[in-house]
Enzyme design. Structure first.
Site, PDB file in Angstrom:
ATOM      1  N   ILE A   1      -4.695  -7.846   0.245  1.00  0.00           N
ATOM      2  CA  ILE A   1      -4.549  -6.453  -0.199  1.00  0.00           C
ATOM      3  C   ILE A   1      -5.331  -5.499   0.714  1.00  0.00           C
ATOM      4  O   ILE A   1      -5.832  -4.482   0.271  1.00  0.00           O
ATOM      5  CB  ILE A   1      -4.984  -6.279  -1.668  1.00  0.00           C
TER       6      ILE A   1
ATOM      7  N   HIS B   1      -4.354  -3.400   2.956  1.00  0.00           N
ATOM      8  CA  HIS B   1      -3.803  -2.037   3.021  1.00  0.00           C
ATOM      9  C   HIS B   1      -4.241  -1.209   1.815  1.00  0.00           C
ATOM     10  O   HIS B   1      -4.537  -0.012   1.947  1.00  0.00           O
ATOM     11  CB  HIS B   1      -2.270  -2.078   3.107  1.00  0.00           C
ATOM     12  N   TYR B   2      -4.303  -1.844   0.651  1.00  0.00           N
ATOM     13  CA  TYR B   2      -4.732  -1.166  -0.579  1.00  0.00           C
ATOM     14  C   TYR B   2      -6.209  -0.780  -0.495  1.00  0.00           C
ATOM     15  O   TYR B   2      -6.591   0.348  -0.814  1.00  0.00           O
ATOM     16  CB  TYR B   2      -4.471  -2.101  -1.755  1.00  0.00           C
ATOM     17  N   LEU B   3      -7.044  -1.686  -0.052  1.00  0.00           N
ATOM     18  CA  LEU B   3      -8.476  -1.422   0.042  1.00  0.00           C
ATOM     19  C   LEU B   3      -8.782  -0.388   1.122  1.00  0.00           C
ATOM     20  O   LEU B   3      -9.701   0.434   0.966  1.00  0.00           O
ATOM     21  CB  LEU B   3      -9.235  -2.720   0.313  1.00  0.00           C
TER      22      LEU B   3
ATOM     23  N   LYS C   1      -8.048   2.940  -0.435  1.00  0.00           N
ATOM     24  CA  LYS C   1      -9.113   3.297  -1.370  1.00  0.00           C
ATOM     25  C   LYS C   1     -10.378   3.738  -0.632  1.00  0.00           C
ATOM     26  O   LYS C   1     -11.033   4.711  -1.018  1.00  0.00           O
ATOM     27  CB  LYS C   1      -9.428   2.106  -2.285  1.00  0.00           C
TER      28      LYS C   1
END
Length: 212
Positions: A122, A124-126, A129
């Protein structure tokens, strides 16, 4: 305090509406789907505003004193939606608060944001964020950034492990406990300008929030 919850239909946000209402705050729930309005009002939202992070949502800030950003595409969506919601949507929410003079901003972020390169699955998500969190830190807003670990639907435990960065990630945290933390920090001055990670641990929540 009149608090706008962005992403109010999310699981943590729904708990947060109830917690804020119990604490005597006025909650304004921002959602995309008007069909969810009655459900959120039943949870305690005094007002529901239909708006989309991918469009214009400035009108949702009318009369607001604080913002809790709880929107998220989730760690399993494509990078395009993550960029639009978790990064660009969050940055627009921060900029709108700054422009309209809404000083208090609480960000629901994620554990692992300190170093996204540690997660291939993940990343790309982190990254999204982290960039949103960094944008908030550079703003003039009075912020708190809350970074929970893996979420569960268990009943609240009211026990925390709360640190700037948790090295031993030996637990999870309930969505209800995360919501309680969000509701408590919104007007808690000792949490202004703070960024921290949380899991369920062995310290009473009030004590954990007091001593950090």
């Amino acid at each position: 305090m009149r608090v706008l919850i962005i992403g109010a239909n999310g699981q943590v946000a729904r708990h947060t509406i109830s917690k804020l209402t119990e604490a005597g705050h006025t909650t304004v729930a921002m959602i995309r789907d008007p069909k969810k309005a009655d459900e959120l009002k039943a949870l305690g939202a005094q007002e529901v505003v239909v708006a989309d992070l991918e469009g214009d949502f400035e009108y949702a800030y009318h009369g607001v004193e604080a913002v809790i950003f709880a929107a998220g595409s989730g760690g399993h969506t494509g990078a395009d939606k993550t960029i639009l919601i978790d990064l660009w949507g969050a940055m627009k929410a921060i900029d709108t608060a700054e422009r309209l003079g809404v000083k208090r901003f609480v960000m629901l972020s994620s554990m692992g944001t300190v170093d996204p390169d540690k997660s291939d699955r993940i990343r790309h998500y982190l990254v999204a964020k982290k960039l949103a969190d960094d944008h908030l830190k550079r703003s003039s807003l009075t912020y708190t950034i809350v970074r929970p670990g893996s979420l569960t639907n268990e009943s609240a435990k009211q026990l925390l492990k709360l640190e700037s960065e948790i090295q031993v990630r030996d637990n999870t945290i309930t969505r209800e406990d995360v919501a309680t933390v969000l509701a408590k920090v919104v007007d808690r001055e000792n949490m202004y300008g703070k960024t921290f990670e949380i899991l369920n641990g062995n310290v009473q929540m009030e004590q954990a929030l007091d001593i950090f």
